[in-house]
Write a protein that holds these residues in place. Structure first.
Motif, PDB file in Angstrom:
ATOM      1  N   ASP A 127       0.834  -1.183  -0.270  1.00 28.25           N
ATOM      2  CA  ASP A 127       0.030  -0.001  -0.121  1.00 28.25           C
ATOM      3  C   ASP A 127       0.763   1.383   0.074  1.00 28.25           C
ATOM      4  OD1 ASP A 127      -1.989   1.854   0.246  1.00 28.25           O
ATOM      5  OD2 ASP A 127      -2.675   1.187   2.319  1.00 28.25           O
ATOM      6  N   ASP A 128       1.242   1.651  -1.390  1.00 25.42           N
ATOM      7  CA  ASP A 128       2.179   2.823  -1.237  1.00 25.42           C
ATOM      8  C   ASP A 128       1.957   3.641  -2.529  1.00 25.42           C
ATOM      9  OD1 ASP A 128       3.965   1.881  -3.390  1.00 25.42           O
ATOM     10  OD2 ASP A 128       4.947   0.770  -1.845  1.00 25.42           O
ATOM     11  N   HIS A 129       2.430   4.748  -2.619  1.00 25.58           N
ATOM     12  CA  HIS A 129       1.944   5.715  -3.871  1.00 25.58           C
ATOM     13  C   HIS A 129       2.577   5.058  -4.965  1.00 25.58           C
ATOM     14  CE1 HIS A 129       6.145   7.177  -2.701  1.00 25.58           C
ATOM     15  NE2 HIS A 129       6.056   7.484  -3.916  1.00 25.58           N
ATOM     16  N   LEU A 130       3.652   4.315  -5.116  1.00 22.58           N
ATOM     17  CA  LEU A 130       4.246   3.513  -6.134  1.00 22.58           C
ATOM     18  C   LEU A 130       3.469   2.556  -6.947  1.00 22.58           C
ATOM     19  CD1 LEU A 130       8.206   3.568  -4.813  1.00 22.58           C
ATOM     20  CD2 LEU A 130       6.823   5.038  -6.415  1.00 22.58           C
ATOM     21  N   LYS A 131       2.612   1.874  -6.101  1.00 22.71           N
ATOM     22  CA  LYS A 131       1.845   0.896  -6.508  1.00 22.71           C
ATOM     23  C   LYS A 131       0.804   1.119  -7.461  1.00 22.71           C
ATOM     24  CE  LYS A 131       0.782  -3.548  -5.968  1.00 22.71           C
ATOM     25  NZ  LYS A 131       1.686  -4.869  -5.999  1.00 22.71           N
ATOM     26  N   ASP A 132       0.440   2.211  -7.431  1.00 21.91           N
ATOM     27  CA  ASP A 132      -0.919   2.697  -8.460  1.00 21.91           C
ATOM     28  C   ASP A 132      -0.411   2.652  -9.789  1.00 21.91           C
ATOM     29  OD1 ASP A 132      -3.016   2.648  -6.665  1.00 21.91           O
ATOM     30  OD2 ASP A 132      -2.935   4.681  -6.227  1.00 21.91           O
ATOM     31  N   GLY A 133       0.975   3.079 -10.056  1.00 24.71           N
ATOM     32  CA  GLY A 133       1.530   3.526 -11.395  1.00 24.71           C
ATOM     33  C   GLY A 133       1.681   2.061 -12.053  1.00 24.71           C
ATOM     34  N   THR A 171      -4.483  -6.335  -0.564  1.00 18.51           N
ATOM     35  CA  THR A 171      -4.511  -6.301   0.924  1.00 18.51           C
ATOM     36  C   THR A 171      -4.140  -4.598   1.131  1.00 18.51           C
ATOM     37  OG1 THR A 171      -1.909  -6.021   0.559  1.00 18.51           O
ATOM     38  CG2 THR A 171      -2.714  -7.970   1.140  1.00 18.51           C
ATOM     39  N   PHE A 172      -4.772  -3.888   0.116  1.00 19.95           N
ATOM     40  CA  PHE A 172      -4.930  -2.482   0.444  1.00 19.95           C
ATOM     41  C   PHE A 172      -6.063  -2.160  -0.418  1.00 19.95           C
ATOM     42  CE2 PHE A 172      -2.401  -3.387  -2.774  1.00 19.95           C
ATOM     43  CZ  PHE A 172      -2.770  -2.599  -3.968  1.00 19.95           C
ATOM     44  N   ASP A 173      -6.695  -0.880  -0.043  1.00 19.91           N
ATOM     45  CA  ASP A 173      -7.815  -0.235  -0.833  1.00 19.91           C
ATOM     46  C   ASP A 173      -6.977   0.921  -2.027  1.00 19.91           C
ATOM     47  OD1 ASP A 173     -10.397   0.275  -1.604  1.00 19.91           O
ATOM     48  OD2 ASP A 173     -10.736   1.777  -0.205  1.00 19.91           O
ATOM     49  N   SER A 174      -7.558   0.631  -3.194  1.00 19.93           N
ATOM     50  CA  SER A 174      -7.084   1.625  -4.301  1.00 19.93           C
ATOM     51  C   SER A 174      -8.152   2.046  -5.187  1.00 19.93           C
ATOM     52  CB  SER A 174      -5.881   0.766  -4.913  1.00 19.93           C
ATOM     53  OG  SER A 174      -5.767   1.426  -6.106  1.00 19.93           O
ATOM     54  N   LEU A 175      -7.898   3.257  -5.553  1.00 18.23           N
ATOM     55  CA  LEU A 175      -8.812   3.737  -6.860  1.00 18.23           C
ATOM     56  C   LEU A 175      -8.600   3.074  -7.891  1.00 18.23           C
ATOM     57  CD1 LEU A 175     -11.124   5.560  -7.747  1.00 18.23           C
ATOM     58  CD2 LEU A 175      -9.245   7.135  -8.243  1.00 18.23           C
ATOM     59  N   VAL A 176      -7.303   2.531  -8.396  1.00 20.93           N
ATOM     60  CA  VAL A 176      -6.973   1.845  -9.513  1.00 20.93           C
ATOM     61  C   VAL A 176      -7.534   0.447  -9.271  1.00 20.93           C
ATOM     62  CG1 VAL A 176      -5.154   0.813 -10.820  1.00 20.93           C
ATOM     63  CG2 VAL A 176      -4.817   3.140  -9.819  1.00 20.93           C
ATOM     64  N   MET A 177      -7.715  -0.301  -8.228  1.00 25.52           N
ATOM     65  CA  MET A 177      -8.213  -1.432  -8.053  1.00 25.52           C
ATOM     66  C   MET A 177      -9.541  -1.533  -8.426  1.00 25.52           C
ATOM     67  SD  MET A 177      -7.904  -4.718  -7.313  1.00 25.52           S
ATOM     68  CE  MET A 177      -6.459  -4.972  -6.626  1.00 25.52           C
ATOM     69  N   HIS A 178     -10.268  -0.630  -7.699  1.00 24.36           N
ATOM     70  CA  HIS A 178     -11.755  -0.344  -8.029  1.00 24.36           C
ATOM     71  C   HIS A 178     -12.082  -0.292  -9.445  1.00 24.36           C
ATOM     72  CE1 HIS A 178     -13.102  -0.160  -3.680  1.00 24.36           C
ATOM     73  NE2 HIS A 178     -12.134   0.347  -3.321  1.00 24.36           N
TER      74      HIS A 178
END
Length: 120
Positions: free
Chosen positions: A42-48, A75-82
């Protein structure tokens, strides 16, 4: 490039987080066939790198040619995942991929965190 060979079957595979996720491509999912994939980090690098990783899961799973059910556990919530979940939900169902969300919370000492239980 990986040498040719048969796929490897495992119960659970942790997918790398951050910049290491760039090493996970369609070929990875074609060769490493898991009942459950855990997407951690769950970090800002993951979204990319998250969307290409999730799309690679769909492309790799398509090549399996079997009816093996797969569970994806973020294991984290993410706008990209949604967004990915909403845009590819029909495709996930066709391929037998279930994305787990967790509404459960575990409390340990002074800390609480979301959790889910996976049984084999």
């Amino acid at each position: 490039a990986a040498p040719p060979g048969p796929p490897v079957y495992v119960d659970l595979a942790y997918l790398p987080g951050s910049w290491s996720a760039r090493t996970v491509d369609e070929e990875f999912f074609r060769r490493v066939r898991a009942l459950c994939y855990v997407v951690s980090g769950d970090d800002h690098l993951k979204d990319g790198v998250l969307r290409p990783l999730l799309d690679a899961l769909l492309a790799g799973k398509h090549q399996w040619g079997t009816d093996i059910q797969v569970t994806l556990i973020p294991t984290f919530d993410s706008l990209v995942m949604h967004e990915w979940y909403q845009e590819t939900h029909e495709r996930q169902q066709e391929l037998g991929i279930t994305v787990l969300g967790s509404n459960s919370t575990v409390a340990m000492q002074d800390e609480t965190f979301p959790a889910c239980k996976v049984e084999f």
